[in-house]
Structures are given as structure tokens and as C-alpha cells.
Motif scaffolding. Structure first.
Motif, PDB file in Angstrom:
ATOM      1  N   ASN A 113      -8.598  -6.151  -0.740  1.00  0.00           N
ATOM      2  CA  ASN A 113      -7.701  -6.743   0.252  1.00  0.00           C
ATOM      3  C   ASN A 113      -6.316  -6.107   0.195  1.00  0.00           C
ATOM      4  O   ASN A 113      -5.767  -5.873  -0.879  1.00  0.00           O
ATOM      5  N   ALA A 114      -5.753  -5.854   1.352  1.00  0.00           N
ATOM      6  CA  ALA A 114      -4.442  -5.207   1.433  1.00  0.00           C
ATOM      7  C   ALA A 114      -3.354  -6.027   0.739  1.00  0.00           C
ATOM      8  O   ALA A 114      -2.415  -5.465   0.181  1.00  0.00           O
ATOM      9  N   ILE A 115      -3.505  -7.319   0.726  1.00  0.00           N
ATOM     10  CA  ILE A 115      -2.458  -8.158   0.123  1.00  0.00           C
ATOM     11  C   ILE A 115      -2.269  -7.844  -1.357  1.00  0.00           C
ATOM     12  O   ILE A 115      -1.145  -7.880  -1.865  1.00  0.00           O
ATOM     13  N   LEU A 116      -3.343  -7.489  -2.036  1.00  0.00           N
ATOM     14  CA  LEU A 116      -3.232  -7.174  -3.454  1.00  0.00           C
ATOM     15  C   LEU A 116      -2.408  -5.912  -3.686  1.00  0.00           C
ATOM     16  O   LEU A 116      -1.766  -5.768  -4.719  1.00  0.00           O
ATOM     17  N   ASN A 117      -2.405  -5.013  -2.707  1.00  0.00           N
ATOM     18  CA  ASN A 117      -1.627  -3.783  -2.837  1.00  0.00           C
ATOM     19  C   ASN A 117      -0.136  -4.031  -2.676  1.00  0.00           C
ATOM     20  O   ASN A 117       0.674  -3.211  -3.099  1.00  0.00           O
ATOM     21  N   TYR A 118       0.220  -5.120  -2.038  1.00  0.00           N
ATOM     22  CA  TYR A 118       1.626  -5.398  -1.753  1.00  0.00           C
ATOM     23  C   TYR A 118       2.165  -6.591  -2.533  1.00  0.00           C
ATOM     24  O   TYR A 118       3.212  -7.132  -2.189  1.00  0.00           O
ATOM     25  N   LEU A 119       1.482  -6.989  -3.599  1.00  0.00           N
ATOM     26  CA  LEU A 119       1.917  -8.159  -4.367  1.00  0.00           C
ATOM     27  C   LEU A 119       3.346  -8.026  -4.867  1.00  0.00           C
ATOM     28  O   LEU A 119       4.139  -8.955  -4.741  1.00  0.00           O
ATOM     29  N   ILE A 134       5.760  -8.447  -2.049  1.00  0.00           N
ATOM     30  CA  ILE A 134       5.759  -9.834  -1.576  1.00  0.00           C
ATOM     31  C   ILE A 134       6.573 -10.703  -2.531  1.00  0.00           C
ATOM     32  O   ILE A 134       7.412 -11.502  -2.103  1.00  0.00           O
ATOM     33  N   SER A 169       2.144 -10.633 -10.501  1.00  0.00           N
ATOM     34  CA  SER A 169       0.976  -9.862 -10.079  1.00  0.00           C
ATOM     35  C   SER A 169      -0.119  -9.911 -11.137  1.00  0.00           C
ATOM     36  O   SER A 169      -1.306  -9.994 -10.818  1.00  0.00           O
TER      37      SER A 169
END
Length: 148
Positions: A101-107, A110, A125
């Protein structure tokens, strides 16, 4: 087991980012742009990440890059680093192709936007990675027993 390996890899990546962040490399973190003569781009990145301290940080980076070039430092793409660079690129490529998931790349971004410090965001993270791994194990067990 595939999903377990993916989330374990994510956890290891988050943990390694946290540990590298603790090493406080300072000017070395953004030296790539400066060493390629892209000082203005480095300044823009530092303004986004450092804010008020960007000018001093950039000055330190420029001085560090100059000192290293005077010492004849080897480049990343020299023969000596061929295998580590190949492995890094390959692992990164397969990591992205696995469908994480892309969200994990931007933790980290974020958490930074939410007001956490860099080290605290990195630690958050790691917590997300642990949670992901923790809940993947019972999910795998359930799938093994009940089937897909």
C-alpha cells in the motif's frame, strides 16, 4: 507466507530508517544534490524539511561536498559498489512490484505533517510495522484453517 514476508520486510525497513535517523548524519543526508551541482534543488528540499535552519544546513552540506571532492571520494556507481547498488535497486524494485500500500511508503511524511519530530515519526513507523506484522500472523493462521 508471502504476506508475512512483505510485512516483515516493511517492519525491517521502518526499523532501519529509524536507526539510521538516530545516527544523525546531518549534512551527509542531502549531499547528493549538492555534489551534482544542483545546489538550488538541495536548497528547496531543505526549505521543505528543515525550515528556518535550511541556510546553515546547506552551507554545511556544500562545505562537506567540497571537502569530499578534494579527498577524491569514490562515486556511488564505481566498480567497488556495483553489487550493493544492484542489490539495493533490485530489492527496492521487487518491494514496489509486490503491491504494498502506498500509505506505508509515506508514513514518515504523514507523521511529520501531523507534527511528530523526525525521530518520533520514524519510531511511529516502526510501531505501524509491528502492528502490521502482529495482525498478519493471526490472519495467516485463519486463512490456513478456513481457506481463502
Amino acid at each position: 507466507m508471502f504476506r508475512f514476508n512483505v510485512v516483515a520486510g516493511i517492519l525491517i525497513a521502518c526499523l532501519s530508517n529509524y536507526l539510521v535517523g538516530l545516527m544523525n548524519f546531518g549534512p551527509s543526508e542531502w549531499r547528493w544534490l549538492v555534489s551534482k551541482g544542483r545546489v538550488e534543488e538541495a536548497r528547496q528540499v531543505l526549505l521543505m524539511t528543515e525550515g528556518k535552519g535550511a541556510a546553515e544546513e546547506l552551507r554545511l552540506i556544500v562545505a562537506s561536498a567540497k571537502r569530499d571532492s578534494d579527498d577524491g571520494e569514490q562515486t556511488l556507481f564505481s566498480r567497488k559498489f556495483r553489487l550493493p547498488v544492484f542489490l539495493t535497486i533490485s530489492i527496492g524494485m521487487f518491494n514496489q512490484l509486490s503491491g504494498i500500500n502506498a500509505i506505508l511508503n509515506y508514513l514518515n511524511s504523514i507523521f511529520a505533517a501531523a507534527g511528530f519530530s523526525k525521530v518520533s515519526g520514524d519510531l511511529q513507523s516502526v510501531a505501524v510495522g509491528c502492528t502490521n506484522l502482529f495482525f498478519t500472523m493471526p490472519a495467516m493462521s485463519t486463512i490456513d484453517k478456513a481457506g481463502r
